[in-house]
Design a protein around this motif. Structure first.
Motif, PDB file in Angstrom:
ATOM      1  N   ILE A  63       0.742  -1.256   0.100  1.00 53.81           N
ATOM      2  CA  ILE A  63      -0.059   0.015   0.194  1.00 53.81           C
ATOM      3  C   ILE A  63       0.925   1.226   0.220  1.00 53.81           C
ATOM      4  CG2 ILE A  63      -1.568   1.310   1.442  1.00 53.81           C
ATOM      5  CD1 ILE A  63      -2.823  -1.285   2.316  1.00 53.81           C
ATOM      6  N   LEU A  64       1.928   1.329   0.753  1.00 52.97           N
ATOM      7  CA  LEU A  64       2.861   2.560   0.668  1.00 52.97           C
ATOM      8  C   LEU A  64       3.534   2.603  -0.640  1.00 52.97           C
ATOM      9  CD1 LEU A  64       3.965   4.776   2.723  1.00 52.97           C
ATOM     10  CD2 LEU A  64       6.048   2.889   3.153  1.00 52.97           C
ATOM     11  N   ARG A  65       3.967   1.561  -1.160  1.00 56.65           N
ATOM     12  CA  ARG A  65       4.551   1.861  -2.465  1.00 56.65           C
ATOM     13  C   ARG A  65       3.893   2.480  -3.279  1.00 56.65           C
ATOM     14  NH1 ARG A  65       6.538  -3.222  -5.572  1.00 56.65           N
ATOM     15  NH2 ARG A  65       4.149  -3.496  -5.828  1.00 56.65           N
ATOM     16  N   ASN A  66       2.517   1.806  -3.315  1.00 50.30           N
ATOM     17  CA  ASN A  66       1.579   2.264  -4.416  1.00 50.30           C
ATOM     18  C   ASN A  66       1.293   3.920  -4.042  1.00 50.30           C
ATOM     19  OD1 ASN A  66       1.809  -0.030  -5.940  1.00 50.30           O
ATOM     20  ND2 ASN A  66      -0.133  -1.123  -4.801  1.00 50.30           N
ATOM     21  N   SER A  67       1.279   3.994  -3.195  1.00 48.23           N
ATOM     22  CA  SER A  67       0.602   5.403  -2.499  1.00 48.23           C
ATOM     23  C   SER A  67       1.531   6.460  -2.819  1.00 48.23           C
ATOM     24  CB  SER A  67       0.354   5.408  -1.157  1.00 48.23           C
ATOM     25  OG  SER A  67      -0.612   4.633  -0.814  1.00 48.23           O
ATOM     26  N   VAL A  68       3.108   6.178  -2.509  1.00 44.42           N
ATOM     27  CA  VAL A  68       4.285   7.048  -2.889  1.00 44.42           C
ATOM     28  C   VAL A  68       4.139   7.325  -4.391  1.00 44.42           C
ATOM     29  CG1 VAL A  68       6.589   7.246  -2.953  1.00 44.42           C
ATOM     30  CG2 VAL A  68       5.623   6.348  -0.844  1.00 44.42           C
ATOM     31  N   ILE A  69       3.928   6.070  -5.297  1.00 43.91           N
ATOM     32  CA  ILE A  69       4.130   6.087  -6.832  1.00 43.91           C
ATOM     33  C   ILE A  69       2.712   7.035  -7.065  1.00 43.91           C
ATOM     34  CG2 ILE A  69       3.824   4.937  -8.906  1.00 43.91           C
ATOM     35  CD1 ILE A  69       5.271   2.752  -7.379  1.00 43.91           C
ATOM     36  N   CYS A  70       1.776   7.017  -6.409  1.00 41.91           N
ATOM     37  CA  CYS A  70       0.531   7.869  -7.214  1.00 41.91           C
ATOM     38  C   CYS A  70       0.849   9.155  -6.655  1.00 41.91           C
ATOM     39  CB  CYS A  70      -0.436   7.126  -6.207  1.00 41.91           C
ATOM     40  SG  CYS A  70      -2.081   8.151  -6.467  1.00 41.91           S
ATOM     41  N   ALA A  71       1.445   9.612  -5.257  1.00 39.00           N
ATOM     42  CA  ALA A  71       1.679  10.850  -5.037  1.00 39.00           C
ATOM     43  C   ALA A  71       2.679  11.508  -6.113  1.00 39.00           C
ATOM     44  CB  ALA A  71       2.265  11.056  -3.529  1.00 39.00           C
ATOM     45  N   LEU A  72       3.716  10.696  -6.544  1.00 39.89           N
ATOM     46  CA  LEU A  72       4.604  11.396  -7.478  1.00 39.89           C
ATOM     47  C   LEU A  72       3.706  11.857  -8.927  1.00 39.89           C
ATOM     48  CD1 LEU A  72       7.744   9.251  -6.980  1.00 39.89           C
ATOM     49  CD2 LEU A  72       7.434  11.460  -6.186  1.00 39.89           C
ATOM     50  N   VAL A  73       3.172  10.625  -9.428  1.00 41.85           N
ATOM     51  CA  VAL A  73       2.180  10.937 -10.627  1.00 41.85           C
ATOM     52  C   VAL A  73       1.200  11.757 -10.403  1.00 41.85           C
ATOM     53  CG1 VAL A  73       0.585   9.642 -12.126  1.00 41.85           C
ATOM     54  CG2 VAL A  73       2.570   8.520 -11.150  1.00 41.85           C
ATOM     55  N   ALA A  74       0.766  11.966  -9.478  1.00 39.40           N
ATOM     56  CA  ALA A  74      -0.324  12.997  -8.981  1.00 39.40           C
ATOM     57  C   ALA A  74       0.002  14.370  -9.178  1.00 39.40           C
ATOM     58  CB  ALA A  74      -1.540  12.575  -7.916  1.00 39.40           C
ATOM     59  N   THR A  75       1.184  14.565  -8.605  1.00 37.20           N
ATOM     60  CA  THR A  75       1.995  15.993  -8.331  1.00 37.20           C
ATOM     61  C   THR A  75       2.195  16.244  -9.990  1.00 37.20           C
ATOM     62  OG1 THR A  75       2.723  15.489  -6.309  1.00 37.20           O
ATOM     63  CG2 THR A  75       3.831  17.026  -7.798  1.00 37.20           C
ATOM     64  N   ALA A  76       2.649  15.350 -10.778  1.00 39.91           N
ATOM     65  CA  ALA A  76       3.018  15.848 -12.004  1.00 39.91           C
ATOM     66  C   ALA A  76       1.796  16.044 -12.924  1.00 39.91           C
ATOM     67  CB  ALA A  76       3.932  14.663 -12.643  1.00 39.91           C
ATOM     68  N   VAL A  77       0.670  15.304 -12.681  1.00 35.13           N
ATOM     69  CA  VAL A  77      -0.475  15.283 -13.609  1.00 35.13           C
ATOM     70  C   VAL A  77      -1.003  16.638 -13.208  1.00 35.13           C
ATOM     71  CG1 VAL A  77      -2.461  14.221 -13.991  1.00 35.13           C
ATOM     72  CG2 VAL A  77      -0.460  12.700 -14.086  1.00 35.13           C
TER      73      VAL A  77
END
Length: 374
Positions: A137-151
């Motif tokens: 869950i933590l790994r996916n959330s961190v990846i999502c945070a990076l992607v969401a920031t860029a998007v």
């Protein structure tokens, strides 16, 4: 960049729609946004699988599992942001950004927990025995945070660029509105005054045409117009000029096949026929004929405005460039590369060809066929 402010409870539906349209957040209910998020998600899945592969190439099973997960996640993001957007646009800009970011990360965490729970309960082994629930869950959330920031940053910058384009288009339209020459108003009023006693019906028609012209000129850039209204406005303008120039100005219309209810930006045709009169007919001692023809085929509308013009050495040094450049800019803003304004200048002729797309929603040929000479 302009952001939408909170609306009062008395705001009507149309003002709410304008607020949604002008906010930096895109319309997540649209298929292009869903497609973009799915493509971004797939690229992220490919990078993650490549980065974690020991042999330098992804396992097809892992890539397939990651693809299914991120595509499902992209759909969840789109649905949640689509439903939440009416609320997000009523927040302060920084709050809406944070809320959209938190929504994307939160849905990712919940989806990751759900996926891990299903995989563990059914013993599918798709996630991997070495991945603990918290780590997954933590790994996916961190990846999502990076992607969401860029998007979200991309959407913000894109909307800033669109605001600049809208501001430029509005400035060009306002400059076009200011082009109606003061001496045209004075000449028109003098012509009307001379007609009141001898030809009152024509004087009344001229007043109505002049009122329509200035009503369109003073209108908002956001006021919807149709091709029929633009044709009527051009006709009214030419009728006024016919009163002033008399037999020196002849007009031929052949626009029977054009769809009158085709949506158009305001003031596309009138400046072109104005140029035809001022730079073509008026300098000629014997005057000439302005010909307006139109055809509708293949999903495109073509309008040609032709007029004679003086010999090259006797032409006005200012020419037709201001109106032409202005209209070209607004066509590009509204229609991208689907519309165009072409200029064909010969030794003694000048043609403007306006090409615009017809999306097929407006029925064509509703105007009565006529070709007349005044």
């Amino acid at each position: 960049m302009a952001h939408s402010e909170p609306r009062s409870a008395t705001a009507n539906d149309s003002s709410g729609e304008v607020a949604l349209a002008n906010h930096w957040l895109p319309n997540f209910c649209s298929l292009p946004i869903l497609f973009a998020l799915m493509v971004i998600g797939e690229l992220v899945a490919l990078i993650v699988v490549l980065a974690s592969s020991d042999v330098g190439s992804p396992g097809w099973q892992r890539l397939g599992t990651a693809t299914v997960f991120v595509q499902w996640l992209a759909v969840v993001w789109t649905v949640c942001l689509c439903k939440a957007r009416p609320l997000l646009v009523r927040m302060r800009p920084w709050m809406s950004e944070f809320a959209a970011f938190a929504l994307m990360v939160g849905t990712t965490a919940i989806a990751s927990w759900l996926a891990y729970t299903i995989d563990n309960s059914l013993s599918l082994g798709l996630i991997g025995i070495l991945s603990g629930q918290e780590r997954f869950i933590l790994r996916n959330s961190v990846i999502c945070a990076l992607v969401a920031t860029a998007v979200l940053r991309y959407f913000y910058v894109q909307e800033q660029w669109r605001d600049r384009v809208r501001a430029e288009a509005r400035a060009r339209y306002e400059a076009l509105q200011a082009r109606i020459r003061p001496h045209f108003l004075f000449n028109s009023m003098n012509t009307i005054a001379s007609l009141i006693r001898i030809r009152p019906a024509q004087a009344e028609t001229a007043v109505e045409d002049l009122a329509d012209l200035f009503r369109a000129s003073l209108g908002s850039v956001d006021t919807p117009r149709t091709l029929g209204e633009e044709l009527d406005l051009a006709r009214g303008y030419l009728r006024i000029e016919e009163l002033r120039l008399g037999e020196r100005l002849q007009v031929v219309w052949d626009v029977a096949s054009l769809p009158r209810d085709l949506p158009l930006p305001p003031l596309l045709l009138q400046p072109l026929v104005e140029n035809a009169v001022y730079h073509g007919i008026q300098p000629l001692t014997d005057g000439g004929t302005v010909t307006v023809t139109g055809r509708h085929s293949g999903g495109m509308v073509e309008i040609r405005i032709a007029n004679p013009c003086p010999a090259p050495g006797k032409r006005s040094p200012r020419g037709n460039g201001i109106a032409v450049a202005n209209i070209r800019s607004r066509i590009a803003y509204h229609f991208d590369d689907r519309g165009a304004l072409e200029i064909h200048q010969g030794h003694d002729t000048f043609d403007c060809v306006l090409r615009l797309p017809d999306d097929g929603t407006a029925p064509g040929g509703i105007e009565h066929a006529h070709t007349h000479r005044r």
